[in-house]
Design an enzyme around this catalytic site. Structure first.
Site, PDB file in Angstrom:
ATOM      1  N   GLY A 156       0.863  -1.196   0.000  1.00  0.00           N
ATOM      2  CA  GLY A 156       0.000   0.000   0.000  1.00  0.00           C
ATOM      3  C   GLY A 156       0.890   1.233   0.000  1.00  0.00           C
ATOM      4  O   GLY A 156       2.046   1.175  -0.425  1.00  0.00           O
ATOM      5  N   ILE A 158       2.349   2.819   2.473  1.00  0.00           N
ATOM      6  CA  ILE A 158       3.553   2.757   3.321  1.00  0.00           C
ATOM      7  C   ILE A 158       4.562   1.763   2.742  1.00  0.00           C
ATOM      8  O   ILE A 158       5.764   2.032   2.692  1.00  0.00           O
ATOM      9  CB  ILE A 158       3.169   2.396   4.774  1.00  0.00           C
ATOM     10  CG1 ILE A 158       2.232   3.466   5.345  1.00  0.00           C
ATOM     11  CG2 ILE A 158       4.420   2.272   5.643  1.00  0.00           C
ATOM     12  CD1 ILE A 158       1.597   3.108   6.687  1.00  0.00           C
ATOM     13  N   THR A 237       6.194  -3.049  11.039  1.00  0.00           N
ATOM     14  CA  THR A 237       5.658  -1.767  11.539  1.00  0.00           C
ATOM     15  C   THR A 237       4.143  -1.737  11.365  1.00  0.00           C
ATOM     16  O   THR A 237       3.534  -0.670  11.462  1.00  0.00           O
ATOM     17  CB  THR A 237       6.260  -0.569  10.763  1.00  0.00           C
ATOM     18  OG1 THR A 237       6.091  -0.807   9.358  1.00  0.00           O
ATOM     19  CG2 THR A 237       7.712  -0.354  11.088  1.00  0.00           C
ATOM     20  N   ARG A 239       1.092  -4.525  12.309  1.00  0.00           N
ATOM     21  CA  ARG A 239       0.353  -4.910  13.509  1.00  0.00           C
ATOM     22  C   ARG A 239       0.982  -6.177  14.086  1.00  0.00           C
ATOM     23  O   ARG A 239       1.338  -7.105  13.348  1.00  0.00           O
ATOM     24  CB  ARG A 239      -1.122  -5.195  13.177  1.00  0.00           C
ATOM     25  CG  ARG A 239      -1.957  -3.953  12.879  1.00  0.00           C
ATOM     26  CD  ARG A 239      -2.164  -3.086  14.125  1.00  0.00           C
ATOM     27  NE  ARG A 239      -3.007  -1.916  13.885  1.00  0.00           N
ATOM     28  CZ  ARG A 239      -2.540  -0.689  13.622  1.00  0.00           C
ATOM     29  NH1 ARG A 239      -1.243  -0.452  13.544  1.00  0.00           N
ATOM     30  NH2 ARG A 239      -3.395   0.307  13.451  1.00  0.00           N
ATOM     31  N   GLU A 268       0.135  -5.275  23.058  1.00  0.00           N
ATOM     32  CA  GLU A 268       0.909  -4.064  23.328  1.00  0.00           C
ATOM     33  C   GLU A 268       0.430  -3.469  24.641  1.00  0.00           C
ATOM     34  O   GLU A 268      -0.772  -3.267  24.789  1.00  0.00           O
ATOM     35  CB  GLU A 268       0.743  -3.057  22.200  1.00  0.00           C
ATOM     36  CG  GLU A 268       1.381  -3.552  20.919  1.00  0.00           C
ATOM     37  CD  GLU A 268       1.264  -2.564  19.766  1.00  0.00           C
ATOM     38  OE1 GLU A 268       0.758  -1.450  19.969  1.00  0.00           O
ATOM     39  OE2 GLU A 268       1.692  -2.922  18.668  1.00  0.00           O
ATOM     40  N   HIS A 287       5.679   1.085  19.355  1.00  0.00           N
ATOM     41  CA  HIS A 287       4.668   1.534  18.368  1.00  0.00           C
ATOM     42  C   HIS A 287       4.766   3.047  18.123  1.00  0.00           C
ATOM     43  O   HIS A 287       3.809   3.792  18.338  1.00  0.00           O
ATOM     44  CB  HIS A 287       3.252   1.135  18.837  1.00  0.00           C
ATOM     45  CG  HIS A 287       2.270   1.006  17.711  1.00  0.00           C
ATOM     46  ND1 HIS A 287       1.233   0.106  17.702  1.00  0.00           N
ATOM     47  CD2 HIS A 287       2.163   1.677  16.540  1.00  0.00           C
ATOM     48  CE1 HIS A 287       0.531   0.223  16.599  1.00  0.00           C
ATOM     49  NE2 HIS A 287       1.077   1.179  15.858  1.00  0.00           N
ATOM     50  N   ALA A 289       5.939   4.476  15.071  1.00  0.00           N
ATOM     51  CA  ALA A 289       6.226   4.814  13.671  1.00  0.00           C
ATOM     52  C   ALA A 289       5.610   6.143  13.233  1.00  0.00           C
ATOM     53  O   ALA A 289       6.218   6.879  12.463  1.00  0.00           O
ATOM     54  CB  ALA A 289       5.760   3.686  12.751  1.00  0.00           C
TER      55      ALA A 289
HETATM   56  C1  DGY Z   1      -1.802   3.590  12.664  1.00  0.00           C
HETATM   57  O1  DGY Z   1      -2.081   4.762  12.371  1.00  0.00           O
HETATM   58  O2  DGY Z   1      -2.502   2.633  12.307  1.00  0.00           O
HETATM   59  C2  DGY Z   1      -0.547   3.362  13.438  1.00  0.00           C
HETATM   60  O3  DGY Z   1      -0.384   2.082  13.833  1.00  0.00           O
HETATM   61  C3  DGY Z   1      -0.422   4.330  14.602  1.00  0.00           C
HETATM   62  O4  DGY Z   1      -0.195   5.570  14.094  1.00  0.00           O
END
Ligand code: DGY
Length: 330
Positions: A156, A158, A237, A239, A268, A287, A289
């Site tokens: 996607g 990211i 990064t 889940r 978490e 978590h 990022a």
């Molecule tokens: C999201 O936005 O889904 C991230 O995991 C946290 O910013």
């Protein structure tokens, strides 16, 4: 006209809170920890809007305890904490915050990749612990990056931003595994779409950017780690529950893979006895990022706009379930 009542489950940046306070009667949970489930139920009893975080489970029974609820605005791009079908059936709009955290998250994925590959955190601890006695020809040897192969699982926004970094900066060959082919990635990055097993077997670095759902949950298990190269670096990064953590710990301990960099865990925070926390070749971040000023401000603005649009009965700026319109009963 009285302002609509909303519950905001945490302090978020002012960029969003200002708009929410101006347009709503906002009850803001200021505790750093999430509101307990029973408190959520009580707070939502007379609310029309909810601004939630990924730490809150928003399911059908909770929505049933909130008869006036019209919109759930999640302060995150991911929305696996929300039962979207249940929301749609109840005529409740769901919003998320895509786009504004793409670069920050790809930067974090790359930071984890290079840190795990070059053993940076482990080496830092070594220096801080006073173990550094001399320059060591055989010590702290990691993996090269230039010209290696990157495997992206879930191409996607990211995943694409991560692939661009690795292709543009390190001339990596890009493999990807996704339900859909991506012509732009194939044209711009010469990316190659492959099946999951081929990606596992051929990649030097594997970076996960997939959604968490019933088909992806636990997709990185012992069978998957066994198919990776023994020199592979695994980065997540996305889940935590995409990974079977006991299997990852075993793969790292037994040298089935070289190292891992994780920004997400399951649960978490991880329990303190989670073996991943004690492994020198596993780097765990809490978590973070999307934790840059512009990302978090951007997320706050979109989340506020989504909340306000939902309260007005208008299309959300980032709308997870636009089909709610056809099912709306209230
Ligand atoms: C999201 O936005 O889904 C991230 O995991 C946290 O910013």
């Amino acid at each position: 006209m009285p302002k609509p009542k909303v519950f905001v489950t945490r302090l978020i940046p002012e960029a969003g809170l200002e708009k929410i306070r101006a347009g709503c009667e906002a009850d803001i949970w200021t505790d750093p920890l999430p509101p307990p489930a029973e408190v959520m139920r009580q707070k939502l009893a007379d609310c029309e809007g909810l601004l939630s975080l990924l730490t809150e489970r928003i399911d059908g029974p909770l929505m049933d305890a909130a008869p006036k609820l019209r919109v759930v605005s999640n302060y995150a791009v991911g929305f696996n904490n929300i039962d979207v079908d249940a929301a749609t059936q109840r005529g409740i709009s769901v919003g998320n915050t895509p786009g504004v955290l793409t670069d920050a998250t790809a930067d974090m994925a790359f930071a984890l990749l290079i840190s795990a590959a070059r053993r940076i955190v482990e080496s830092n601890r070594y220096a801080l612990d006073g173990k550094w006695k001399t320059w060591e020809p055989l010590g702290h040897v990691g993996q090269d990056l230039a010209g290696r192969t990157l495997g992206i699982v879930g191409l996607g926004r990211i995943g694409m931003a991560m692939a661009r970094r690795c292709r543009g900066g390190w001339n990596m060959h890009v493999l990807y595994h996704d339900q859909r082919p991506d012509e732009q990635a194939e044209r711009e990055l010469s990316a190659e779409r492959v099946d999951f097993d081929a990606l596992l077997a051929r990649s030097d670095f594997i970076s996960v950017h997939a959604d968490l759902n019933d088909t992806t949950r636990g997709m990185f298990d012992l069978a998957a780690f066994t198919k990776m190269k023994r020199t592979a670096v695994f980065v997540n990064t996305a889940r935590g529950p995409l990974v079977v953590e006991a299997d990852l710990a075993r793969a790292l301990r037994e040298g089935l893979i070289f190292a891992a960099g994780l920004d997400v865990t399951d649960p978490e925070p991880p329990r303190l006895d989670n073996p991943l926390l004690a492994l020198p070749n596993c780097l765990v971040a809490p978590h973070i990022a999307s934790a840059t000023v512009s990302s978090r401000d951007g997320m706050a603005e979109i989340a506020a706009d989504n909340l306000l649009a939902g309260l007005r009965g208008e299309p959300l700026r980032a709308w997870v379930n636009p089909d709610v319109v056809s099912r709306r009963k209230r």
